[in-house]
Write a protein that holds these residues in place. Structure first.
Motif, PDB file in Angstrom:
ATOM      1  N   ASP A  69      12.168   7.783  -9.621  1.00 17.03           N
ATOM      2  CA  ASP A  69      12.380   6.452  -9.035  1.00 17.03           C
ATOM      3  C   ASP A  69      11.688   6.255  -7.697  1.00 17.03           C
ATOM      4  N   HIS A  70      11.648   7.297  -6.855  1.00 18.39           N
ATOM      5  CA  HIS A  70      11.118   7.094  -5.506  1.00 18.39           C
ATOM      6  C   HIS A  70       9.613   6.842  -5.493  1.00 18.39           C
ATOM      7  N   LEU A  71       8.929   7.024  -6.647  1.00 14.15           N
ATOM      8  CA  LEU A  71       7.498   6.755  -6.717  1.00 14.15           C
ATOM      9  C   LEU A  71       7.163   5.569  -7.635  1.00 14.15           C
ATOM     10  N   LYS A  72       8.178   4.927  -8.168  1.00 15.63           N
ATOM     11  CA  LYS A  72       7.930   3.881  -9.165  1.00 15.63           C
ATOM     12  C   LYS A  72       7.385   2.580  -8.580  1.00 15.63           C
ATOM     13  N   ALA A  73       7.679   2.272  -7.331  1.00 13.39           N
ATOM     14  CA  ALA A  73       7.339   0.953  -6.773  1.00 13.39           C
ATOM     15  C   ALA A  73       5.855   0.636  -6.908  1.00 13.39           C
ATOM     16  N   GLU A  74       5.003   1.612  -6.612  1.00 12.26           N
ATOM     17  CA  GLU A  74       3.554   1.375  -6.675  1.00 12.26           C
ATOM     18  C   GLU A  74       3.112   1.136  -8.121  1.00 12.26           C
ATOM     19  N   ILE A 124      -8.162  -9.650 -25.547  1.00 17.41           N
ATOM     20  CA  ILE A 124      -8.574  -9.334 -24.172  1.00 17.41           C
ATOM     21  C   ILE A 124      -7.760  -8.142 -23.674  1.00 17.41           C
ATOM     22  N   ARG A 125      -8.411  -7.242 -22.965  1.00 15.97           N
ATOM     23  CA  ARG A 125      -7.670  -6.142 -22.339  1.00 15.97           C
ATOM     24  C   ARG A 125      -8.175  -5.925 -20.919  1.00 15.97           C
ATOM     25  N   VAL A 126      -7.238  -5.662 -20.031  1.00 15.71           N
ATOM     26  CA  VAL A 126      -7.549  -5.230 -18.670  1.00 15.71           C
ATOM     27  C   VAL A 126      -7.063  -3.789 -18.567  1.00 15.71           C
ATOM     28  N   CYS A 127      -7.943  -2.920 -18.139  1.00 10.76           N
ATOM     29  CA  CYS A 127      -7.653  -1.483 -18.116  1.00 10.76           C
ATOM     30  C   CYS A 127      -7.683  -0.967 -16.690  1.00 10.76           C
ATOM     31  N   GLY A 128      -6.578  -0.381 -16.246  1.00  6.30           N
ATOM     32  CA  GLY A 128      -6.566   0.267 -14.952  1.00  6.30           C
ATOM     33  C   GLY A 128      -7.386   1.544 -14.993  1.00  6.30           C
ATOM     34  N   MET A 129      -8.125   1.825 -13.920  1.00  5.36           N
ATOM     35  CA  MET A 129      -8.929   3.043 -13.812  1.00  5.36           C
ATOM     36  C   MET A 129      -8.621   3.727 -12.484  1.00  5.36           C
ATOM     37  N   VAL A 130      -8.434   5.041 -12.518  1.00  5.85           N
ATOM     38  CA  VAL A 130      -8.185   5.795 -11.289  1.00  5.85           C
ATOM     39  C   VAL A 130      -9.441   6.564 -10.908  1.00  5.85           C
ATOM     40  N   LYS A 131      -9.553   6.893  -9.638  1.00  7.19           N
ATOM     41  CA  LYS A 131     -10.697   7.680  -9.181  1.00  7.19           C
ATOM     42  C   LYS A 131     -10.697   9.035  -9.865  1.00  7.19           C
ATOM     43  N   ASN A 132     -11.886   9.482 -10.221  1.00  9.38           N
ATOM     44  CA  ASN A 132     -12.034  10.718 -10.981  1.00  9.38           C
ATOM     45  C   ASN A 132     -11.626  11.920 -10.141  1.00  9.38           C
ATOM     46  N   ALA A 133     -10.607  12.648 -10.639  1.00 11.62           N
ATOM     47  CA  ALA A 133     -10.139  13.838  -9.920  1.00 11.62           C
ATOM     48  C   ALA A 133     -10.232  15.066 -10.813  1.00 11.62           C
ATOM     49  N   GLY A 134     -11.146  15.029 -11.781  1.00 11.64           N
ATOM     50  CA  GLY A 134     -11.358  16.188 -12.626  1.00 11.64           C
ATOM     51  C   GLY A 134     -10.419  16.315 -13.802  1.00 11.64           C
ATOM     52  N   GLU A 135      -9.641  15.252 -14.100  1.00  9.60           N
ATOM     53  CA  GLU A 135      -8.746  15.311 -15.250  1.00  9.60           C
ATOM     54  C   GLU A 135      -9.571  15.246 -16.541  1.00  9.60           C
ATOM     55  N   HIS A 156     -14.760   7.163 -12.042  1.00  9.01           N
ATOM     56  CA  HIS A 156     -13.380   6.840 -12.415  1.00  9.01           C
ATOM     57  C   HIS A 156     -13.018   7.422 -13.775  1.00  9.01           C
ATOM     58  N   PHE A 157     -11.734   7.444 -14.041  1.00 13.13           N
ATOM     59  CA  PHE A 157     -11.157   8.101 -15.204  1.00 13.13           C
ATOM     60  C   PHE A 157     -10.161   7.151 -15.864  1.00 13.13           C
ATOM     61  N   ASN A 158     -10.012   7.265 -17.172  1.00 15.93           N
ATOM     62  CA  ASN A 158      -9.087   6.414 -17.926  1.00 15.93           C
ATOM     63  C   ASN A 158      -7.693   7.025 -17.970  1.00 15.93           C
ATOM     64  N   PRO A 159      -6.706   6.427 -17.286  1.00 18.85           N
ATOM     65  CA  PRO A 159      -5.343   6.963 -17.321  1.00 18.85           C
ATOM     66  C   PRO A 159      -4.481   6.381 -18.444  1.00 18.85           C
ATOM     67  N   VAL A 198     -10.198  -2.380 -13.769  1.00 16.82           N
ATOM     68  CA  VAL A 198      -9.678  -2.578 -12.414  1.00 16.82           C
ATOM     69  C   VAL A 198      -9.308  -1.215 -11.825  1.00 16.82           C
ATOM     70  N   GLU A 199      -9.709  -0.977 -10.605  1.00 14.66           N
ATOM     71  CA  GLU A 199      -9.300   0.259  -9.928  1.00 14.66           C
ATOM     72  C   GLU A 199      -7.822   0.175  -9.564  1.00 14.66           C
ATOM     73  N   VAL A 200      -7.062   1.214  -9.951  1.00 12.71           N
ATOM     74  CA  VAL A 200      -5.647   1.309  -9.579  1.00 12.71           C
ATOM     75  C   VAL A 200      -5.449   2.616  -8.813  1.00 12.71           C
ATOM     76  N   PRO A 201      -4.419   2.701  -7.963  1.00 13.95           N
ATOM     77  CA  PRO A 201      -4.224   3.900  -7.153  1.00 13.95           C
ATOM     78  C   PRO A 201      -3.933   5.136  -8.013  1.00 13.95           C
ATOM     79  N   SER A 202      -4.388   6.279  -7.555  1.00 15.28           N
ATOM     80  CA  SER A 202      -4.173   7.532  -8.280  1.00 15.28           C
ATOM     81  C   SER A 202      -2.695   7.860  -8.420  1.00 15.28           C
ATOM     82  N   VAL A 203      -1.870   7.354  -7.493  1.00 16.52           N
ATOM     83  CA  VAL A 203      -0.437   7.647  -7.546  1.00 16.52           C
ATOM     84  C   VAL A 203       0.214   7.080  -8.805  1.00 16.52           C
ATOM     85  N   THR A 204      -0.461   6.152  -9.483  1.00 13.78           N
ATOM     86  CA  THR A 204       0.094   5.577 -10.712  1.00 13.78           C
ATOM     87  C   THR A 204      -0.180   6.451 -11.930  1.00 13.78           C
ATOM     88  N   PHE A 205      -0.901   7.555 -11.725  1.00 13.29           N
ATOM     89  CA  PHE A 205      -1.278   8.425 -12.850  1.00 13.29           C
ATOM     90  C   PHE A 205      -0.761   9.837 -12.600  1.00 13.29           C
TER      91      PHE A 205
END
Length: 524
Positions: A306-311, A386-397, A438-441, A500-507
């Protein structure tokens, strides 16, 4: 004409499986053809294909979502049939190979740099931090073991056995969705429950209804339903919702034929054909039957406490607002095109929108064509899911990413591409992959109805050749398996796609059991 590889008994088996002989022959031909690699043009980056929203735009899209959301019916669609066995790969290997699992012995091996031993040691040192430890402790005591003594003495054989095997928690044979992921002061939650909690924040409608759809395996369906009935009353009371939770299983008619290494139909010991599940791309059939207007799609293991859900909630609403905005723009153009509007000035405006906003180049032949031809082309180009896809910065996943792809008709489109779709021997293609930022989460929001509110037949917008062929085995015999175009890969290849770029904390996926020891999955 060569002799058919299928007997009359085969034809009856194919029909009973819900397949047609034409479809099975098509699958057989795919094995015999060249690997259908994609042609990459460039990686999608913030400068070229991925939208990056500043604070002002983010706040505006949140308001769009808030104001327009009540006009549509929403559902959270979660592929949840995945088995947890891969989470416990290291533990299962050690349990099968070692008579006694000792922390002292594992520590010595880990000190030499042995990766498997390092992973096992991490599990041992963190075992009491797992949300499932309370259940494990209870079942050990019930079977006459002292959990505290086992841990102090570094004796982990029974701990691992009762975690994984049927006489214990049976976690190696359960779906990942039903494993306890997170621990709270007064409760623990499975991944399934975290999705219920999460959905209440952005799926709930004005009447308090909250729709979710989980795709599950038939063998575990009863377990999902039992857990839902156990937890539903408390979560509905706590979050002021009424869950409308649907379950579906992967249809047998989406299974695919297995073949030998020589591309002949693979046969079981009794001579019958072997069909295998067609991968997550087969779930397009399930998504196609969802009745709601908009679908959020997210993997079962990407949840946080829960404490990380807000973002996460915030960015779900941001990409939802972006979809609503795009859909309103596209619907407006389609309605005008369908009504017969084809003035040169209007058609030029739509062409500019398709190229600049959506990223699809208009062919020169279309630009030079008559107004009626141009109108027909633009209508077909825009009247799609139509689809909108969040993308996170590539961190080697490991996994796929956003890429510009050359279509078979010569056009260019945004696609989510897996490594298996790229020629490993084509250096220029591999260089494009290495340039990905970026990477597909798997963080999608989809509009699946047209401008008149009619559902699209999603099967019309796939790339049927974008299949995955992989080596497998059955009873010690090698075979080749075919997977349908991936749900967010080839299965959606002909959708209108925005990134769309989304924060890494969402992945925060859970691929191994030790991922649950990361700070993102531990109590605040």
């Amino acid at each position: 004409m060569g002799q058919s590889p299928f007997s009359d008994d085969d034809l009856r088996q194919i029909e009973a499986h819900g397949l047609t002989i034409q479809e099975v022959r098509r699958q057989l031909a795919l094995f015999k053809s060249d690997t259908p690699y994609l042609t990459l043009v460039a990686p999608c980056t913030p400068e070229n294909g991925i939208a990056v929203f500043e604070k002002e735009e983010t706040e505006r899209l949140l308001k769009v979502f808030e104001s327009e959301k009540p006009n549509y019916r929403w559902v959270k669609f979660v592929p949840a049939s995945g088995a947890a066995s891969r989470m416990f790969k290291t533990l299962l290997k050690v349990l099968n190979e070692e008579e006694n699992i000792s922390k002292d012995a594992v520590s010595k091996e880990a000190s030499t740099g042995d990766k498997q031993a390092e992973q096992l040691l991490q599990f041992m040192e963190g075992v009491e931090q797992f949300a499932f430890f309370g259940d494990l402790e209870t079942i050990l005591i019930k079977n006459g073991f002292n959990p505290e003594a086992l841990i102090v003495n570094g004796q982990f054989t029974e701990i691992v056995r009762f975690l994984l095997e049927p006489e214990g928690l049976n976690y190696a044979h359960e779906p990942k969705a039903l494993l306890k992921f997170h621990k709270y002061p007064s409760e623990t939650r499975t991944a399934f429950e975290e999705h219920l909690v999460e959905a209440a924040s952005y799926i709930k409608d004005q009447m308090g209804n909250c729709a979710l759809h989980f795709t599950v395996s038939q063998e575990h369906l009863a377990g999902f339903k039992t857990l839902l009935e156990q937890v539903r009353p408390e979560y509905e009371r706590r979050f002021g919702v009424h869950y409308q939770t649907a379950f579906s299983t992967q249809s047998a008619s989406t299974d695919t034929l297995a073949v030998t290494l020589g591309n002949r139909p693979f046969r079981r010991e009794d001579g019958r054909l072997l069909f295998r599940p067609g991968g997550h791309g087969a779930l397009l059939h399930n998504l196609n039957r969802v009745d709601e207007d908009m679908s959020f799609i997210k993997n079962i293991d990407n949840v946080v406490p829960d404490h990380l859900k807000a973002e996460t909630f915030k960015w779900k609403q941001v990409i939802g607002g972006y979809l609503l905005q795009l859909q309103a723009e596209i619907f407006g153009y389609v309605e005008s095109l369908v009504s017969g509007k084809e003035t040169p000035l209007f058609l030029d405006e739509v062409c500019a929108y398709v190229e600049e906003r959506l990223g699809y180049p208009i062919p020169a032949a279309v630009r030079a064509a008559s107004s009626s031809v141009k109108r027909s082309y633009l209508t077909e180009r825009l009247n799609r899911p139509i689809r909108v896809c969040g993308m996170v910065k590539n961190a080697g996943e490991p996994g796929g990413g956003p890429v510009w792809v050359r279509d078979r008709d010569g056009g260019v489109s945004r696609q989510i591409v897996e490594m298996a779709q790229i020629d490993p021997d084509a250096e220029l293609q591999q260089e494009i992959v290495r340039g990905a930022t970026h990477f597909n989460p798997v963080d999608l929001v989809c509009g699946v109805k047209d401008w008149q509110g009619r559902p699209f037949d999603l099967s019309r917008f796939t790339d049927p050749d974008a299949v995955f062929i992989s080596p497998k085995s059955k009873n010690g015999q090698d075979l080749k398996a075919l997977e349908h175009p991936g749900l967010w890969n080839g299965a959606m290849a002909r959708w209108i796609t925005l990134f769309v770029e989304v924060p890494s904390v969402t992945f925060n996926p859970v691929k191994t059991v030790n991922d649950l020891l990361r700070k993102e999955h531990q109590p605040d």
